[in-house]
Scaffold this motif. Structure first.
Motif, PDB file in Angstrom:
ATOM      1  N   CYS A 130       9.786  -4.370   9.360  1.00  0.00           N
ATOM      2  CA  CYS A 130      10.151  -4.323  10.780  1.00  0.00           C
ATOM      3  C   CYS A 130      11.160  -5.406  11.162  1.00  0.00           C
ATOM      4  O   CYS A 130      11.652  -5.424  12.288  1.00  0.00           O
ATOM      5  N   GLY A 131      11.473  -6.303  10.232  1.00  0.00           N
ATOM      6  CA  GLY A 131      12.457  -7.337  10.520  1.00  0.00           C
ATOM      7  C   GLY A 131      11.909  -8.519  11.299  1.00  0.00           C
ATOM      8  O   GLY A 131      12.658  -9.423  11.664  1.00  0.00           O
ATOM      9  N   ALA A 132      10.593  -8.525  11.541  1.00  0.00           N
ATOM     10  CA  ALA A 132      10.004  -9.644  12.301  1.00  0.00           C
ATOM     11  C   ALA A 132      10.036 -10.923  11.472  1.00  0.00           C
ATOM     12  O   ALA A 132       9.903 -10.888  10.249  1.00  0.00           O
ATOM     13  N   ARG A 133      10.238 -12.030  12.170  1.00  0.00           N
ATOM     14  CA  ARG A 133      10.234 -13.323  11.515  1.00  0.00           C
ATOM     15  C   ARG A 133       8.797 -13.719  11.187  1.00  0.00           C
ATOM     16  O   ARG A 133       7.913 -13.584  12.015  1.00  0.00           O
ATOM     17  N   LEU A 134       8.568 -14.189   9.981  1.00  0.00           N
ATOM     18  CA  LEU A 134       7.204 -14.514   9.558  1.00  0.00           C
ATOM     19  C   LEU A 134       6.957 -16.009   9.672  1.00  0.00           C
ATOM     20  O   LEU A 134       7.853 -16.824   9.472  1.00  0.00           O
ATOM     21  N   ALA A 135       5.706 -16.352   9.990  1.00  0.00           N
ATOM     22  CA  ALA A 135       5.356 -17.757  10.161  1.00  0.00           C
ATOM     23  C   ALA A 135       5.417 -18.493   8.822  1.00  0.00           C
ATOM     24  O   ALA A 135       5.824 -19.635   8.730  1.00  0.00           O
ATOM     25  N   ASN A 136       5.020 -17.818   7.751  1.00  0.00           N
ATOM     26  CA  ASN A 136       5.068 -18.422   6.412  1.00  0.00           C
ATOM     27  C   ASN A 136       5.087 -17.321   5.357  1.00  0.00           C
ATOM     28  O   ASN A 136       5.034 -16.141   5.675  1.00  0.00           O
ATOM     29  N   SER A 137       5.127 -17.730   4.093  1.00  0.00           N
ATOM     30  CA  SER A 137       5.273 -16.736   3.030  1.00  0.00           C
ATOM     31  C   SER A 137       3.945 -16.033   2.721  1.00  0.00           C
ATOM     32  O   SER A 137       3.900 -15.085   1.949  1.00  0.00           O
ATOM     33  N   GLU A 138       2.857 -16.521   3.337  1.00  0.00           N
ATOM     34  CA  GLU A 138       1.546 -15.940   3.026  1.00  0.00           C
ATOM     35  C   GLU A 138       1.195 -14.782   3.962  1.00  0.00           C
ATOM     36  O   GLU A 138       0.402 -13.919   3.629  1.00  0.00           O
ATOM     37  N   SER A 139       1.773 -14.795   5.159  1.00  0.00           N
ATOM     38  CA  SER A 139       1.383 -13.764   6.113  1.00  0.00           C
ATOM     39  C   SER A 139       2.525 -12.780   6.334  1.00  0.00           C
ATOM     40  O   SER A 139       3.685 -13.152   6.316  1.00  0.00           O
ATOM     41  N   SER A 140       2.164 -11.511   6.520  1.00  0.00           N
ATOM     42  CA  SER A 140       3.179 -10.528   6.874  1.00  0.00           C
ATOM     43  C   SER A 140       2.560  -9.541   7.843  1.00  0.00           C
ATOM     44  O   SER A 140       1.361  -9.269   7.788  1.00  0.00           O
ATOM     45  N   CYS A 141       3.375  -9.004   8.751  1.00  0.00           N
ATOM     46  CA  CYS A 141       2.831  -8.080   9.741  1.00  0.00           C
ATOM     47  C   CYS A 141       2.617  -6.691   9.136  1.00  0.00           C
ATOM     48  O   CYS A 141       1.736  -5.959   9.535  1.00  0.00           O
ATOM     49  N   HIS A 142       3.469  -6.324   8.170  1.00  0.00           N
ATOM     50  CA  HIS A 142       3.321  -5.033   7.507  1.00  0.00           C
ATOM     51  C   HIS A 142       3.010  -5.236   6.032  1.00  0.00           C
ATOM     52  O   HIS A 142       3.387  -6.255   5.449  1.00  0.00           O
ATOM     53  N   ARG A 143       2.374  -4.247   5.462  1.00  0.00           N
ATOM     54  CA  ARG A 143       2.151  -4.296   4.015  1.00  0.00           C
ATOM     55  C   ARG A 143       3.483  -4.031   3.327  1.00  0.00           C
ATOM     56  O   ARG A 143       4.132  -3.035   3.558  1.00  0.00           O
ATOM     57  N   SER A 158      10.757  -4.520  -6.321  1.00  0.00           N
ATOM     58  CA  SER A 158       9.489  -5.216  -6.055  1.00  0.00           C
ATOM     59  C   SER A 158       8.294  -4.338  -6.418  1.00  0.00           C
ATOM     60  O   SER A 158       7.278  -4.832  -6.904  1.00  0.00           O
ATOM     61  N   ARG A 159       8.430  -3.047  -6.180  1.00  0.00           N
ATOM     62  CA  ARG A 159       7.346  -2.121  -6.525  1.00  0.00           C
ATOM     63  C   ARG A 159       7.053  -2.188  -8.022  1.00  0.00           C
ATOM     64  O   ARG A 159       5.897  -2.242  -8.447  1.00  0.00           O
ATOM     65  N   ILE A 160       8.103  -2.219  -8.826  1.00  0.00           N
ATOM     66  CA  ILE A 160       7.919  -2.285 -10.285  1.00  0.00           C
ATOM     67  C   ILE A 160       7.322  -3.639 -10.693  1.00  0.00           C
ATOM     68  O   ILE A 160       6.408  -3.714 -11.508  1.00  0.00           O
ATOM     69  N   LEU A 161       7.832  -4.715 -10.086  1.00  0.00           N
ATOM     70  CA  LEU A 161       7.307  -6.047 -10.420  1.00  0.00           C
ATOM     71  C   LEU A 161       5.825  -6.152 -10.050  1.00  0.00           C
ATOM     72  O   LEU A 161       5.020  -6.702 -10.804  1.00  0.00           O
ATOM     73  N   LYS A 162       5.462  -5.595  -8.897  1.00  0.00           N
ATOM     74  CA  LYS A 162       4.052  -5.590  -8.477  1.00  0.00           C
ATOM     75  C   LYS A 162       3.201  -4.741  -9.425  1.00  0.00           C
ATOM     76  O   LYS A 162       2.089  -5.110  -9.785  1.00  0.00           O
ATOM     77  N   LYS A 163       3.754  -3.614  -9.826  1.00  0.00           N
ATOM     78  CA  LYS A 163       3.050  -2.702 -10.723  1.00  0.00           C
ATOM     79  C   LYS A 163       2.675  -3.415 -12.029  1.00  0.00           C
ATOM     80  O   LYS A 163       1.630  -3.165 -12.609  1.00  0.00           O
ATOM     81  N   TYR A 164       3.550  -4.329 -12.473  1.00  0.00           N
ATOM     82  CA  TYR A 164       3.291  -5.057 -13.715  1.00  0.00           C
ATOM     83  C   TYR A 164       2.604  -6.395 -13.455  1.00  0.00           C
ATOM     84  O   TYR A 164       2.568  -7.254 -14.320  1.00  0.00           O
ATOM     85  N   GLY A 165       2.103  -6.572 -12.236  1.00  0.00           N
ATOM     86  CA  GLY A 165       1.202  -7.703 -12.000  1.00  0.00           C
ATOM     87  C   GLY A 165       1.794  -8.928 -11.334  1.00  0.00           C
ATOM     88  O   GLY A 165       1.144  -9.972 -11.293  1.00  0.00           O
ATOM     89  N   ALA A 166       3.007  -8.833 -10.797  1.00  0.00           N
ATOM     90  CA  ALA A 166       3.555  -9.974 -10.049  1.00  0.00           C
ATOM     91  C   ALA A 166       2.645 -10.244  -8.859  1.00  0.00           C
ATOM     92  O   ALA A 166       2.195  -9.308  -8.193  1.00  0.00           O
ATOM     93  N   VAL A 167       2.365 -11.521  -8.588  1.00  0.00           N
ATOM     94  CA  VAL A 167       1.434 -11.812  -7.491  1.00  0.00           C
ATOM     95  C   VAL A 167       2.152 -12.088  -6.180  1.00  0.00           C
ATOM     96  O   VAL A 167       1.574 -11.943  -5.102  1.00  0.00           O
ATOM     97  N   LYS A 168       3.421 -12.515  -6.276  1.00  0.00           N
ATOM     98  CA  LYS A 168       4.155 -12.799  -5.044  1.00  0.00           C
ATOM     99  C   LYS A 168       5.647 -12.618  -5.298  1.00  0.00           C
ATOM    100  O   LYS A 168       6.152 -13.022  -6.344  1.00  0.00           O
ATOM    101  N   ILE A 169       6.339 -12.012  -4.350  1.00  0.00           N
ATOM    102  CA  ILE A 169       7.778 -11.804  -4.516  1.00  0.00           C
ATOM    103  C   ILE A 169       8.509 -12.233  -3.244  1.00  0.00           C
ATOM    104  O   ILE A 169       8.225 -11.732  -2.146  1.00  0.00           O
ATOM    105  N   ILE A 170       9.440 -13.156  -3.410  1.00  0.00           N
ATOM    106  CA  ILE A 170      10.341 -13.504  -2.312  1.00  0.00           C
ATOM    107  C   ILE A 170      11.719 -12.975  -2.702  1.00  0.00           C
ATOM    108  O   ILE A 170      12.262 -13.344  -3.744  1.00  0.00           O
ATOM    109  N   ALA A 171      12.255 -12.072  -1.893  1.00  0.00           N
ATOM    110  CA  ALA A 171      13.596 -11.552  -2.162  1.00  0.00           C
ATOM    111  C   ALA A 171      14.599 -12.470  -1.472  1.00  0.00           C
ATOM    112  O   ALA A 171      14.627 -12.560  -0.241  1.00  0.00           O
ATOM    113  N   LEU A 172      15.386 -13.165  -2.280  1.00  0.00           N
ATOM    114  CA  LEU A 172      16.356 -14.128  -1.760  1.00  0.00           C
ATOM    115  C   LEU A 172      17.747 -13.489  -1.822  1.00  0.00           C
ATOM    116  O   LEU A 172      18.240 -13.170  -2.898  1.00  0.00           O
ATOM    117  N   VAL A 173      18.343 -13.281  -0.640  1.00  0.00           N
ATOM    118  CA  VAL A 173      19.651 -12.617  -0.600  1.00  0.00           C
ATOM    119  C   VAL A 173      20.653 -13.473   0.186  1.00  0.00           C
ATOM    120  O   VAL A 173      20.266 -14.240   1.061  1.00  0.00           O
TER     121      VAL A 173
END
Ligand SMILES: [Zn+2]
Ligand SMILES: [Zn+2]
Length: 236
Positions: free
Chosen positions: A57-70, A217-232
């Motif tokens: 949704c493009g909302a700004r997040l308070a930190n990397s642990e919380s997100s409004c959407h899955r 990210s879907r593929i990385l999660k599928k293979y067990g990544a626990v956290k992904i930050i996309a840096l662009v």
């Protein structure tokens, strides 16, 4: 006595100036030092961001642990897609201007530093290019950025994904729904052991629809990544 070097260098210099005149890549005014790529006023236009955003949704997040959407990742854009960023990114695709990466990776580094995210247990990777495209272009621009960020923070850089489909139309595809359809199953893991249990910073140049980052990210999660930050570099 004449020598080839004496003859050829003015010619070479001339050709260089024709192909790559020392001008600002954004506003095209003359600059003294081609290695800077931008004039001072365009350089000063660069505004860096340092917040995390929900990719849904493009909302700004308070930190990397919380997100409004899955979502499989959170987005960390270093800037918005405003001038001079589009010109920098466009020109970075040419081998001769590869050192534009210095500006762009500095932006990524500043973004991470100002965001105060604890990244010392992360590994860094990039969105891969299709092999034929790497051969044509000579390099993967996202890999160059990922490596310099990894180098700056002394974090491991890994090749985690490969691209198995050349979805060249992606950039031209205006319909966001089609973009997500196009990118499906474009990536495979290179080595599942490198991914499992890892926190990953996934680097790319621009996030437009987010389809590419979502699929990777879907593929990385599928293979067990626990956290992904996309840096662009920029979000459009
Ligand atoms: Zn300029
Ligand atoms: Zn959201």
């Amino acid at each position: 006595m004449e020598n080839i070097k004496k003859i050829i260098s003015p010619v070479w210099k001339f050709t260089q100036d024709i192909v790559f005149p020392p001008i600002c890549v954004n506003c095209k005014t003359d600059i003294k030092d081609q290695s800077k790529f931008l004039c001072q006023s365009c350089f000063d236009e660069i505004q860096t961001l340092s917040a995390l955003y929900c990719p849904e949704c493009g909302a700004r997040l308070a930190n990397s642990e919380s997100s409004c959407h899955r979502s499989d990742y959170v987005l960390a854009p270093a800037s918005k897609f405003f001038p001079p960023i589009p010109a920098l990114i466009h020109n970075f695709k040419y081998q001769e201007l590869v050192k534009i990466s210095d500006i762009l990776s500095a932006m990524l580094i500043v973004c991470l530093k100002n965001s105060n995210i604890k990244i010392d247990d992360f590994i860094i990777t990039q969105i891969p290019l299709y092999p034929k495209k790497i051969r044509k272009r000579g390099f993967n621009q996202s890999e160059i950025l990922a490596k310099s960020v990894a180098n700056y923070f002394s974090l491991p850089h890994k090749h985690l994904l490969k691209r198995t489909k050349d979805n060249d139309q992606q950039a031209k595809q205006k319909d966001y729904g089609k973009r997500f359809e196009n990118i499906k199953n474009c990536f495979q893991s290179l080595n599942a052991e490198d991914i499992a249990g890892k926190k990953i910073i996934l680097v790319d140049d621009v996030s437009t629809s987010g389809a590419t980052l979502a699929e990777a990210s879907r593929i990385l999660k599928k293979y067990g990544a626990v956290k992904i930050i996309a840096l662009v570099v920029a979000k459009a």
